[in-house]
Design a protein around this motif. Structure first.
Motif, PDB file in Angstrom:
ATOM      1  N   GLN A  95       0.831  -1.201   0.000  1.00 43.54           N
ATOM      2  CA  GLN A  95       0.000   0.000   0.000  1.00 43.54           C
ATOM      3  C   GLN A  95       0.870   1.257   0.000  1.00 43.54           C
ATOM      4  O   GLN A  95       0.621   2.193  -0.763  1.00 43.54           O
ATOM      5  CB  GLN A  95      -0.926  -0.003   1.226  1.00 43.54           C
ATOM      6  CG  GLN A  95      -1.829   1.209   1.314  1.00 43.54           C
ATOM      7  CD  GLN A  95      -2.845   1.271   0.193  1.00 43.54           C
ATOM      8  OE1 GLN A  95      -3.329   0.244  -0.274  1.00 43.54           O
ATOM      9  NE2 GLN A  95      -3.165   2.456  -0.257  1.00 43.54           N
ATOM     10  N   ASN A  96       1.907   1.275   0.828  1.00 44.86           N
ATOM     11  CA  ASN A  96       2.820   2.420   0.885  1.00 44.86           C
ATOM     12  C   ASN A  96       3.513   2.642  -0.456  1.00 44.86           C
ATOM     13  O   ASN A  96       3.640   3.776  -0.926  1.00 44.86           O
ATOM     14  CB  ASN A  96       3.874   2.236   1.981  1.00 44.86           C
ATOM     15  CG  ASN A  96       3.286   2.252   3.371  1.00 44.86           C
ATOM     16  OD1 ASN A  96       2.138   2.654   3.581  1.00 44.86           O
ATOM     17  ND2 ASN A  96       4.049   1.772   4.335  1.00 44.86           N
ATOM     18  N   SER A 148       2.430   1.691  -3.429  1.00 41.82           N
ATOM     19  CA  SER A 148       1.426   2.151  -4.396  1.00 41.82           C
ATOM     20  C   SER A 148       1.128   3.635  -4.214  1.00 41.82           C
ATOM     21  O   SER A 148       1.018   4.377  -5.196  1.00 41.82           O
ATOM     22  CB  SER A 148       0.138   1.336  -4.263  1.00 41.82           C
ATOM     23  OG  SER A 148       0.372   0.001  -4.633  1.00 41.82           O
ATOM     24  N   GLU A 149       1.012   4.081  -2.973  1.00 37.93           N
ATOM     25  CA  GLU A 149       0.765   5.498  -2.700  1.00 37.93           C
ATOM     26  C   GLU A 149       1.929   6.356  -3.186  1.00 37.93           C
ATOM     27  O   GLU A 149       1.724   7.430  -3.751  1.00 37.93           O
ATOM     28  CB  GLU A 149       0.519   5.714  -1.214  1.00 37.93           C
ATOM     29  CG  GLU A 149      -0.809   5.170  -0.746  1.00 37.93           C
ATOM     30  CD  GLU A 149      -0.991   5.194   0.761  1.00 37.93           C
ATOM     31  OE1 GLU A 149      -0.103   5.707   1.476  1.00 37.93           O
ATOM     32  OE2 GLU A 149      -2.029   4.672   1.227  1.00 37.93           O
ATOM     33  N   LYS A 197       1.789   9.352  -6.061  1.00 37.03           N
ATOM     34  CA  LYS A 197       2.294  10.710  -5.831  1.00 37.03           C
ATOM     35  C   LYS A 197       3.315  11.100  -6.890  1.00 37.03           C
ATOM     36  O   LYS A 197       3.287  12.210  -7.415  1.00 37.03           O
ATOM     37  CB  LYS A 197       2.905  10.825  -4.433  1.00 37.03           C
ATOM     38  CG  LYS A 197       1.888  10.869  -3.333  1.00 37.03           C
ATOM     39  CD  LYS A 197       2.550  10.934  -1.963  1.00 37.03           C
ATOM     40  CE  LYS A 197       1.510  10.842  -0.864  1.00 37.03           C
ATOM     41  NZ  LYS A 197       2.093  10.774   0.468  1.00 37.03           N
TER      42      LYS A 197
END
Length: 86
Positions: free
Chosen positions: A60-61, A63-64, A68
């Motif tokens: 998840q990190n 992908s975020e 960005k």
């Protein structure tokens, strides 16, 4: 020696799960089930490692972070385009 190979395979599975891999021009984000079958590993071992090392949160990190970075690239492209239009 066998343990080193197993550790190396587990790290490869983790990296493919968390970071995905590129096929052509697309990033593929495979599931754990797919990777377990692909690498012929015991599912209980991989699920246990995934949970204890928090692979889902790492994915998840990552992908975020990608989103960005993509947004910044898009904004910079728009700024260049607007600069050329004016």
């Amino acid at each position: 020696r066998i343990k080193m190979i197993a550790e190396s395979k587990k790290e490869k599975i983790r990296n493919e799960f968390v970071h995905g891999y590129i096929v052509g021009t697309e990033r593929v984000m495979p599931t754990l089930d797919y990777l377990i079958k692909k690498h012929n590993m015991a599912s209980s071992t991989i699920y246990r490692m995934s949970a204890s090392e928090n692979w889902k949160q790492q994915k998840q990190n990552f992908s975020e972070k990608l989103i960005k970075e993509f947004d910044i690239q898009q904004i910079n492209r728009m700024k260049l385009l607007l600069g050329e239009v004016e």
